[in-house]
Design a protein around this motif. Sequence first.
Motif, short mmCIF file in Angstrom:
data_model
loop_
_atom_site.label_atom_id
_atom_site.label_comp_id
_atom_site.label_asym_id
_atom_site.label_seq_id
_atom_site.Cartn_x
_atom_site.Cartn_y
_atom_site.Cartn_z
N ARG A 169 32.66 36.70 57.24
CA ARG A 169 33.87 36.60 56.33
C ARG A 169 32.71 37.43 54.84
O ARG A 169 31.37 36.90 54.76
N SER A 170 33.80 37.79 53.87
CA SER A 170 33.31 38.40 52.52
C SER A 170 33.37 37.06 51.40
O SER A 170 34.70 36.24 51.50
N TYR A 171 32.28 36.73 50.74
CA TYR A 171 31.83 35.42 50.13
C TYR A 171 31.62 35.87 48.44
O TYR A 171 31.63 35.02 47.64
N ALA A 172 31.97 36.96 48.10
CA ALA A 172 32.12 37.56 46.47
C ALA A 172 32.07 39.37 46.61
O ALA A 172 32.80 39.87 47.78
N ARG A 173 32.02 39.49 45.65
CA ARG A 173 32.59 41.10 45.32
C ARG A 173 30.80 41.55 44.61
O ARG A 173 30.99 40.99 43.79
N PRO A 174 30.69 42.33 44.68
CA PRO A 174 29.63 43.51 43.96
C PRO A 174 29.52 43.80 43.34
O PRO A 174 30.56 44.60 42.44
N PHE A 175 28.78 43.53 42.00
CA PHE A 175 28.72 43.80 40.56
C PHE A 175 27.78 44.53 40.23
O PHE A 175 28.27 45.49 39.68
N ASN A 176 26.64 44.18 40.63
CA ASN A 176 25.74 45.66 39.99
C ASN A 176 24.74 45.42 41.28
O ASN A 176 24.36 43.98 41.93
N THR A 177 24.53 46.64 41.65
CA THR A 177 23.53 46.79 42.72
C THR A 177 22.15 47.65 42.33
O THR A 177 21.79 47.72 41.21
N PHE A 376 22.88 50.39 34.59
CA PHE A 376 22.87 49.69 36.48
C PHE A 376 22.94 49.92 37.30
O PHE A 376 23.80 51.16 36.84
N ALA A 377 22.63 49.91 38.82
CA ALA A 377 23.53 51.53 39.56
C ALA A 377 25.27 50.57 40.04
O ALA A 377 25.07 48.92 39.90
N GLY A 416 19.35 48.78 31.10
CA GLY A 416 19.10 49.88 29.46
C GLY A 416 19.80 50.48 29.93
O GLY A 416 19.73 51.41 31.42
N GLY A 417 21.16 51.21 29.23
CA GLY A 417 21.49 52.76 29.26
C GLY A 417 20.33 53.67 29.56
O GLY A 417 19.60 53.59 28.10
N PRO A 418 20.21 54.54 29.65
CA PRO A 418 19.14 56.08 30.91
C PRO A 418 20.01 57.01 29.07
O PRO A 418 20.59 56.55 28.59
#
Length: 489
Positions: A169-177, A376-377, A416-418
């Motif tokens: 079962r999926s319990y979440a959604r991916p936010f940042n990796t 972020f990724a 932080g942003g590239p």
Amino acid sequence: MTYGDHRTHARTRARTRRVRAALALGCLLTLVSAGCTGGPGGDAQESGDGKPAAEGPIVVASGLDVTGSGSVRQQLIEEWNRRHAGSKAQQAKLVELPGGADQQRSQLLGALQSGSARYDVVNLDITWIPEFAEAGLIRPMPVEESGPAADDDRDFIRRVHATTVWKDRSYARPFNTDVGLLYYRPDLLTKADIAVDKQPNAHWTWDQLYASVKTLGLNPVRGDELAGWTTQLKQYEGLTVNTVEAFADAGVELTDSEGKYSSSPGELKKGLDSLLDRVDRGRVQPAALSSDETAALTDFAEGRAVFLRHWPYAYGALGSLMDPKAYAVNPLPGKAVLGGQDLAVTADSPRAANARALITFLTSRESERCLLDAGFAATRASVYGSAAKPCWPRVAAALRPAGEDAPKAAATTGEGGPKGQGAQARATYIRILGAALTEAVQRPRTPYYGAFTQVLQSRVHALLTEERPDTAEAAQGLDKELRDVFAGR
């Protein structure tokens, strides 16, 4: 990818018709079309359990977001609030938890178990999902088998979405990796006549890295001497990540898909030998044994290592710390470990329907692009493609390059942003990052992750600091402790 239990096609169609009928009736009764479409101004009428929804705001608990990029998480929350300005029930509030990851985990566990904090959404480290799911602290995501919602979920990178799943079962959604990458000094390699492959996605091997270090004649004894590479070998989660990567490269898997221990002393010895090879043959920076992300990044930026194992945010942070021509990035040799956070709805939230809608927005294609632009990724495959949707305009305007105010900020916070290397180099970086995420490996999936990582860190760090490490003996002790840990003893 597993998205939940599959039902028959007939049952799916019947359920879809019932849901559509209910939605249509709800719209006719309330005469609020925006509430049915999820547009601005519509108050959700139920909590997700058939009960009337509690008043807002929707409270999101997350780790600190003191970025050098305009606090992208807060900016996304503010964009959601602007889009729902006419609805008090759909306003959202971000609560940032102080301390490191272990402290945040303890705070969230304590708050959700006691009911002392009113959190509707929690931003969980990917390694915590099995623990929180097993404890009944977060809700399973609704099962979508067809239609736009299911198609939208399929846009998440497969291995990244797998971090949200526990017991099918999926319990979440991916936010940042996150994923390990290899940063290096092309100028130093070129001076030593070492060929530098500038092709996107070109894979170094550890043997090539060792050979380059040997050609450079590096053998650091003190922390101020040039080393082959540096990484995070301090006794904390960074050491666990480096160890799991070395184990995975040696073909060592610690658990099966259900979190049950599946290794042995012989296999553990192979993994420990692989890690020691990286330290010895790679001529690691001596300071690495006490280095976290910030220290390792600083050592590389200040010229004390030729190679660096680090996370994607380092690409932006280095733009504020080094000449843009002085560093480059490639996939990490061998296996790289996934990191990141997933968004889940708390089990006791009286605003579950609104909370799920907020999570859908925060993980949308546009929001994921904002996260990528901030350093972020991103978790969606489409964000890395040529037809990616742009970041929300007002969020994009609020973001600023990493380190604009304080160069060390991005290094300290991991965000932080590239900037600095130009559009072509950044496009290459994005292709490398996207490819690395499709091949990354996970740390053990277990409700006992906290105990596991403490045992591993303690055993491995002791081994690394021994003058004459005995990997066979260390493997025997580690095997016994891991058997107990993964059995919940």
